[in-house]
Write a protein that holds these residues in place. Structure first.
Motif, PDB file in Angstrom:
ATOM      1  N   ALA A  51     -39.033 -42.624  37.677  1.00  0.00           N
ATOM      2  CA  ALA A  51     -38.290 -42.017  36.620  1.00  0.00           C
ATOM      3  C   ALA A  51     -37.110 -43.042  36.186  1.00  0.00           C
ATOM      4  O   ALA A  51     -36.808 -43.091  34.999  1.00  0.00           O
ATOM      5  CB  ALA A  51     -37.449 -40.918  37.154  1.00  0.00           C
ATOM      6  N   GLY A  54     -37.222 -44.686  32.982  1.00  0.00           N
ATOM      7  CA  GLY A  54     -36.925 -43.908  31.873  1.00  0.00           C
ATOM      8  C   GLY A  54     -35.880 -44.535  31.017  1.00  0.00           C
ATOM      9  O   GLY A  54     -35.694 -44.712  29.672  1.00  0.00           O
ATOM     10  N   CYS A  90     -32.701 -36.931  35.571  1.00  0.00           N
ATOM     11  CA  CYS A  90     -34.136 -36.630  35.244  1.00  0.00           C
ATOM     12  C   CYS A  90     -34.652 -35.434  36.168  1.00  0.00           C
ATOM     13  O   CYS A  90     -34.077 -35.805  37.590  1.00  0.00           O
ATOM     14  CB  CYS A  90     -35.022 -37.951  35.469  1.00  0.00           C
ATOM     15  SG  CYS A  90     -36.573 -37.791  35.085  1.00  0.00           S
ATOM     16  N   VAL A 127     -40.995 -32.285  32.109  1.00  0.00           N
ATOM     17  CA  VAL A 127     -40.272 -33.605  32.085  1.00  0.00           C
ATOM     18  C   VAL A 127     -39.053 -33.137  31.092  1.00  0.00           C
ATOM     19  O   VAL A 127     -39.105 -32.963  30.158  1.00  0.00           O
ATOM     20  CB  VAL A 127     -40.941 -34.821  31.758  1.00  0.00           C
ATOM     21  CG1 VAL A 127     -40.013 -35.989  31.688  1.00  0.00           C
ATOM     22  CG2 VAL A 127     -42.016 -35.187  32.782  1.00  0.00           C
ATOM     23  N   ALA A 129     -35.581 -35.875  30.946  1.00  0.00           N
ATOM     24  CA  ALA A 129     -34.304 -36.773  31.279  1.00  0.00           C
ATOM     25  C   ALA A 129     -33.483 -37.043  30.058  1.00  0.00           C
ATOM     26  O   ALA A 129     -33.835 -37.008  28.874  1.00  0.00           O
ATOM     27  CB  ALA A 129     -35.024 -38.155  31.454  1.00  0.00           C
TER      28      ALA A 129
END
Length: 151
Positions: A51, A54, A90, A127, A129
């Protein structure tokens, strides 16, 4: 979808280009996409993408936004700098291999000296984020890359 190849919009090369395409852009926003590949540069053993990557996906989306703006003006794509990230959150530890991610960046501030702030979001199956990125694209980028005393 934007017709320019992503490699022509980013000041990155090869495996360092993590996003696949620009879907849409405008004066204040960009929408990019990628499919998480199990053989990517930052892939974990199970093929997922951590993550924390990201933040780089968001930064490359902002760079693609700048690249699109440059292309519209028939100017070369220029190097920019990620100065900081605020409030990165996230809901997953990693992005699963094979999923498609959408990255949205909305410019909330830009000054004449090249400083900018973008509100960014990554979404995909299960998901979410979000973060705020502070970026800098100096008007004379070459002068920022020279070592002191070397002209």
């Amino acid at each position: 979808m934007v017709e320019w190849p992503i490699a022509e919009l980013l000041p990155h090369a090869g495996d360092m280009i993590l996003i696949d395409r620009v879907v849409d852009f405008g004066p204040e926003h960009v929408h990019t996409q990628l499919r998480v590949r199990p053989d990517g540069l930052f892939s974990l053993p199970d093929g997922s993408l951590p993550a924390w990557v990201g933040v780089e996906l968001m930064a490359q989306s902002v760079a693609a936004y700048a690249g699109c703006q440059s292309r519209l003006l028939s100017e070369p794509v220029q190097l920019g700098f990620l100065l900081g990230t605020r409030s990165f959150q996230c809901n997953v530890e990693a992005f699963a291999a094979g999923i498609d991610l959408d990255i949205h960046a909305l410019r909330s501030l830009q000054d004449d000296n090249g400083m900018g702030v973008f509100e960014c979001r990554i979404s995909g199956p299960g998901v979410l984020a979000e973060a705020r990125l502070s970026v800098f694209r100096p008007p004379q980028v070459a002068s920022y890359l020279q070592e002191p005393g070397h002209d």
